[in-house]
Design a protein around this motif. Structure first.
Motif, PDB file in Angstrom:
ATOM      1  N   ASP A   1       0.909  -1.175  -0.013  1.00  0.00           N
ATOM      2  CA  ASP A   1      -0.149  -0.068   0.020  1.00  0.00           C
ATOM      3  C   ASP A   1       0.892   1.013  -0.023  1.00  0.00           C
ATOM      4  OD1 ASP A   1       0.892  -0.308   2.454  1.00  0.00           O
ATOM      5  OD2 ASP A   1      -0.763  -0.003   3.569  1.00  0.00           O
ATOM      6  N   ALA A   2       2.246   1.187  -0.544  1.00  0.00           N
ATOM      7  CA  ALA A   2       3.051   2.385  -0.412  1.00  0.00           C
ATOM      8  C   ALA A   2       2.523   3.227  -1.306  1.00  0.00           C
ATOM      9  CB  ALA A   2       4.382   1.828  -0.981  1.00  0.00           C
ATOM     10  N   LEU A   3       1.775   2.913  -2.450  1.00  0.00           N
ATOM     11  CA  LEU A   3       1.216   4.058  -3.116  1.00  0.00           C
ATOM     12  C   LEU A   3       0.178   4.949  -2.648  1.00  0.00           C
ATOM     13  CD1 LEU A   3       1.529   2.224  -6.864  1.00  0.00           C
ATOM     14  CD2 LEU A   3       2.804   4.250  -5.980  1.00  0.00           C
ATOM     15  N   LYS A   4      -0.461   4.256  -1.888  1.00  0.00           N
ATOM     16  CA  LYS A   4      -1.748   5.049  -1.000  1.00  0.00           C
ATOM     17  C   LYS A   4      -1.005   5.847   0.001  1.00  0.00           C
ATOM     18  CE  LYS A   4      -6.050   4.077   1.672  1.00  0.00           C
ATOM     19  NZ  LYS A   4      -5.295   5.223   2.766  1.00  0.00           N
ATOM     20  N   ARG A   5       0.078   5.174   0.834  1.00  0.00           N
ATOM     21  CA  ARG A   5       0.725   5.889   1.776  1.00  0.00           C
ATOM     22  C   ARG A   5       1.221   7.304   1.072  1.00  0.00           C
ATOM     23  NH1 ARG A   5       2.510   0.878   3.436  1.00  0.00           N
ATOM     24  NH2 ARG A   5       4.634   1.669   2.850  1.00  0.00           N
ATOM     25  N   LEU A   6       1.850   7.198  -0.111  1.00  0.00           N
ATOM     26  CA  LEU A   6       2.362   8.483  -0.649  1.00  0.00           C
ATOM     27  C   LEU A   6       1.415   9.345  -1.161  1.00  0.00           C
ATOM     28  CD1 LEU A   6       5.032   9.552  -2.139  1.00  0.00           C
ATOM     29  CD2 LEU A   6       4.481   8.176  -4.144  1.00  0.00           C
ATOM     30  N   SER A   7       0.396   8.816  -1.520  1.00  0.00           N
ATOM     31  CA  SER A   7      -0.776   9.705  -1.885  1.00  0.00           C
ATOM     32  C   SER A   7      -1.459  10.584  -0.526  1.00  0.00           C
ATOM     33  CB  SER A   7      -1.824   9.071  -2.536  1.00  0.00           C
ATOM     34  OG  SER A   7      -3.092   9.772  -2.782  1.00  0.00           O
TER      35      SER A   7
ATOM     36  N   THR B   1      -6.428   2.738 -25.070  1.00  0.00           N
ATOM     37  CA  THR B   1      -7.651   1.638 -25.690  1.00  0.00           C
ATOM     38  C   THR B   1      -7.372   0.572 -24.741  1.00  0.00           C
ATOM     39  OG1 THR B   1      -6.119   0.958 -27.394  1.00  0.00           O
ATOM     40  CG2 THR B   1      -7.693   2.988 -27.949  1.00  0.00           C
ATOM     41  N   SER B   2      -6.722   0.136 -24.402  1.00  0.00           N
ATOM     42  CA  SER B   2      -6.514  -1.424 -23.732  1.00  0.00           C
ATOM     43  C   SER B   2      -7.303  -1.361 -22.265  1.00  0.00           C
ATOM     44  CB  SER B   2      -5.217  -1.674 -23.380  1.00  0.00           C
ATOM     45  OG  SER B   2      -4.427  -0.872 -22.769  1.00  0.00           O
ATOM     46  N   GLY B   3      -7.365  -0.053 -21.669  1.00  0.00           N
ATOM     47  CA  GLY B   3      -8.014   0.140 -20.524  1.00  0.00           C
ATOM     48  C   GLY B   3      -6.736   0.117 -19.559  1.00  0.00           C
ATOM     49  N   ASN B   4      -5.484   0.088 -19.819  1.00  0.00           N
ATOM     50  CA  ASN B   4      -4.396   0.126 -18.937  1.00  0.00           C
ATOM     51  C   ASN B   4      -4.479   1.512 -18.043  1.00  0.00           C
ATOM     52  OD1 ASN B   4      -1.409   1.407 -18.632  1.00  0.00           O
ATOM     53  ND2 ASN B   4      -1.736  -0.864 -17.920  1.00  0.00           N
ATOM     54  N   LEU B   5      -4.767   2.630 -18.807  1.00  0.00           N
ATOM     55  CA  LEU B   5      -4.601   3.831 -18.002  1.00  0.00           C
ATOM     56  C   LEU B   5      -5.874   3.920 -16.972  1.00  0.00           C
ATOM     57  CD1 LEU B   5      -3.697   6.741 -17.482  1.00  0.00           C
ATOM     58  CD2 LEU B   5      -5.032   7.468 -19.473  1.00  0.00           C
ATOM     59  N   GLY B   6      -7.035   3.453 -17.383  1.00  0.00           N
ATOM     60  CA  GLY B   6      -8.114   3.276 -16.391  1.00  0.00           C
ATOM     61  C   GLY B   6      -7.789   2.228 -15.290  1.00  0.00           C
ATOM     62  N   GLU B   7      -6.993   1.367 -15.496  1.00  0.00           N
ATOM     63  CA  GLU B   7      -6.650   0.581 -14.366  1.00  0.00           C
ATOM     64  C   GLU B   7      -5.479   1.133 -13.338  1.00  0.00           C
ATOM     65  OE1 GLU B   7      -5.099  -3.184 -16.251  1.00  0.00           O
ATOM     66  OE2 GLU B   7      -6.929  -3.595 -16.919  1.00  0.00           O
ATOM     67  N   LEU B   8      -4.811   1.855 -14.048  1.00  0.00           N
ATOM     68  CA  LEU B   8      -3.622   2.711 -13.069  1.00  0.00           C
ATOM     69  C   LEU B   8      -4.297   3.625 -12.211  1.00  0.00           C
ATOM     70  CD1 LEU B   8      -0.693   3.141 -15.657  1.00  0.00           C
ATOM     71  CD2 LEU B   8      -0.898   1.390 -13.865  1.00  0.00           C
ATOM     72  N   ILE B   9      -5.381   4.338 -12.988  1.00  0.00           N
ATOM     73  CA  ILE B   9      -6.194   5.247 -11.884  1.00  0.00           C
ATOM     74  C   ILE B   9      -7.046   4.428 -10.862  1.00  0.00           C
ATOM     75  CG2 ILE B   9      -8.213   6.875 -11.995  1.00  0.00           C
ATOM     76  CD1 ILE B   9      -7.172   7.311 -15.018  1.00  0.00           C
ATOM     77  N   ASP B  10      -7.638   3.529 -11.083  1.00  0.00           N
ATOM     78  CA  ASP B  10      -8.432   2.741 -10.332  1.00  0.00           C
ATOM     79  C   ASP B  10      -7.779   2.130  -9.280  1.00  0.00           C
ATOM     80  OD1 ASP B  10     -10.541   3.573 -11.624  1.00  0.00           O
ATOM     81  OD2 ASP B  10     -10.896   1.729 -12.910  1.00  0.00           O
ATOM     82  N   GLU B  11      -6.364   1.297  -9.561  1.00  0.00           N
ATOM     83  CA  GLU B  11      -5.672   0.432  -8.556  1.00  0.00           C
ATOM     84  C   GLU B  11      -4.593   0.928  -8.109  1.00  0.00           C
ATOM     85  OE1 GLU B  11      -5.586  -3.078 -10.893  1.00  0.00           O
ATOM     86  OE2 GLU B  11      -7.455  -3.322 -11.544  1.00  0.00           O
ATOM     87  N   GLN B  12      -3.825   1.898  -8.739  1.00  0.00           N
ATOM     88  CA  GLN B  12      -2.574   2.469  -8.312  1.00  0.00           C
ATOM     89  C   GLN B  12      -2.450   3.970  -8.130  1.00  0.00           C
ATOM     90  OE1 GLN B  12       0.787   0.513 -10.153  1.00  0.00           O
ATOM     91  NE2 GLN B  12      -0.520  -1.228 -11.013  1.00  0.00           N
TER      92      GLN B  12
ATOM     93  N   GLN C   1       5.749   1.035 -10.616  1.00  0.00           N
ATOM     94  CA  GLN C   1       5.511  -0.299 -10.204  1.00  0.00           C
ATOM     95  C   GLN C   1       6.440  -0.421  -8.918  1.00  0.00           C
ATOM     96  OE1 GLN C   1       3.039  -1.766 -11.054  1.00  0.00           O
ATOM     97  NE2 GLN C   1       2.494  -1.169 -13.111  1.00  0.00           N
ATOM     98  N   ALA C   2       7.851  -0.208  -9.001  1.00  0.00           N
ATOM     99  CA  ALA C   2       8.772  -0.378  -8.236  1.00  0.00           C
ATOM    100  C   ALA C   2       8.355   0.093  -6.785  1.00  0.00           C
ATOM    101  CB  ALA C   2       9.956   0.244  -8.475  1.00  0.00           C
ATOM    102  N   THR C   3       7.779   1.488  -6.961  1.00  0.00           N
ATOM    103  CA  THR C   3       7.416   2.278  -5.566  1.00  0.00           C
ATOM    104  C   THR C   3       6.062   1.140  -5.043  1.00  0.00           C
ATOM    105  OG1 THR C   3       7.981   4.425  -6.445  1.00  0.00           O
ATOM    106  CG2 THR C   3       6.602   4.223  -4.638  1.00  0.00           C
ATOM    107  N   GLY C   4       5.205   0.872  -5.683  1.00  0.00           N
ATOM    108  CA  GLY C   4       4.149  -0.056  -5.316  1.00  0.00           C
ATOM    109  C   GLY C   4       4.665  -1.137  -4.784  1.00  0.00           C
ATOM    110  N   ASP C   5       5.582  -1.875  -5.199  1.00  0.00           N
ATOM    111  CA  ASP C   5       6.053  -3.104  -4.692  1.00  0.00           C
ATOM    112  C   ASP C   5       7.025  -3.019  -3.553  1.00  0.00           C
ATOM    113  OD1 ASP C   5       6.589  -6.014  -5.265  1.00  0.00           O
ATOM    114  OD2 ASP C   5       8.703  -5.145  -5.548  1.00  0.00           O
ATOM    115  N   HIS C   6       7.754  -2.221  -3.486  1.00  0.00           N
ATOM    116  CA  HIS C   6       8.721  -2.268  -2.230  1.00  0.00           C
ATOM    117  C   HIS C   6       9.314  -0.799  -1.866  1.00  0.00           C
ATOM    118  CE1 HIS C   6      11.141  -2.495  -6.035  1.00  0.00           C
ATOM    119  NE2 HIS C   6      11.766  -1.573  -5.461  1.00  0.00           N
TER     120      HIS C   6
END
Length: 372
Positions: free
Chosen positions: A3-9, A26-37, A300-305
């Protein structure tokens, strides 16, 4: 993912993605990054677009249509890039609405070949704002000497700006002054200041790249001890300058009229030296009311560790100044370092833009209707 990205936010750092492509949209990747990260914004630059469009993913039909119409290569590039920014802005619109316009933004840069032409920069900024036609757009203007009066003029017309390519503390102070001057112009014209937003993109990792190269040339033990410390020290002192500027009487008067503070944005936050921790320019620059725009690998690195332990900026001003003073004592000129970085930054974006024009021109020729 932790939850490092949440703490950062939660610490007041807005997480923006430093990348955009048609496929990501078009793949929905940007939406996923908004919703999940916790991504709440997107930045682009000529290099990002050059890589995206050269990859070909998702651009074929639009290129074919543009070729059929016989448009110029410059028009084609602007139609393609503004389409991506417009679509990304639509995806981020709920964030924009929820934050009152503070986040949910997508940045698009003026033609980098105009970096030393104030009048053309202002005209290009107005054109881009009209082309994208979304309220959650930032027009990126480089903080060259010619860019400073352009920033004032564009802000004065009520257009929100992302000031880019800031390396020096002196230039950053000039950027904040240009922003406030623009707000004063806008206020005189009766423009609602609450609708104008801005960020100032202070570049980080490139400072270490240039300073460390010079420290290696010095070669002493003292020089080695100072490696990979200049960039964070420089950015921390930039935040100190931000606190000073946005607590001044001049600012308080603008704030009473509804103005929004121009947030510092940490740019170039992917590490260039593989020996450094890959989250260095995120975890060491945590403080309120800032933006960190990250390449996806850094995100991704920040979210991971990533280890987010609270504010890592405001208690370190004295140490930051000591680092820059020690580097200066070794004969390394701060003024020369930041000028080299600004010149290189403009040159790199110009080169990417020219590469983008060349590759797009080749595609337009390939797809052009064959004469009967």
């Amino acid at each position: 993912m932790t939850d490092a990205l949440k703490r950062l936010s939660d610490e007041g750092v807005a997480i923006w993605l430093d990348d955009l492509s048609r496929k990501r949209i078009t793949s929905g990747n940007l939406g996923e990054l908004i919703d999940e990260q916790h991504v709440v914004g997107v930045t682009t630059n000529p290099t990002i677009f050059q890589k995206a469009i050269s990859s070909g993913d998702g651009y074929e039909q639009q290129l074919e249509d543009l070729a059929s119409r016989g448009v110029t290569v410059e028009e084609a590039v602007r139609m393609i890039t503004t389409a991506d920014v417009r679509d990304a802005a639509d995806i981020l619109r709920p964030v924009f609405d929820a934050t009152g316009g503070k986040d949910g933004r997508v940045s698009i840069e003026v033609d980098p070949r105009l970096a030393h032409n104030t009048r053309a920069t202002v005209a290009e900024a107005r054109q881009l704002a009209w082309l994208v036609d979304r309220p959650n757009t930032f027009i990126k203007i480089p903080a060259t000497k010619a860019g400073l009066p352009g920033i004032t003029e564009v802000i004065g017309k009520g257009i929100s700006v992302n000031v880019t390519l800031i390396f020096s503390l002196e230039r950053y102070r000039a950027v904040m002054d240009a922003y406030m001057a623009g707000l004063e112009k806008a206020a005189a014209l009766g423009i609602d200041l609450s609708q104008i937003h801005s960020v100032a993109s202070f570049f980080v990792s490139r400072v270490d790249t240039e300073v460390d190269k010079r420290l290696d040339s010095v070669g002493t033990d003292e020089a080695k001890e100072l490696k990979s410390k200049a960039a964070i020290a420089n950015a921390r002192l930039a935040y100190q300058a931000y606190e000073e500027a946005f607590s001044s009487d001049r600012w308080k008067e603008l704030e009473r009229k509804g103005a929004n503070a121009q947030r510092p944005l940490w740019a170039s936050t992917g590490v260039k030296d593989p020996n450094l921790p890959d989250t260095l320019y995120v975890t060491e620059l945590v403080t309120a009311n800032t933006v960190n725009t990250m390449p996806e690998a850094t995100l991704q690195a920040t979210g991971d560790h990533g280890e987010i332990t609270g504010d890592t900026v405001r208690s370190n001003y004295k140490d930051a100044q000591a680092v820059l003073d020690a580097i200066a004592k070794l004969g390394i000129s701060y003024d020369d370092v930041v000028q080299v970085l600004e010149d290189e930054g403009v040159e790199k974006f110009e080169a990417s833009w020219n590469d983008l024009l060349s590759s797009t021109e080749a595609e337009l020729k390939r797809l052009a209707p064959k004469e009967a």
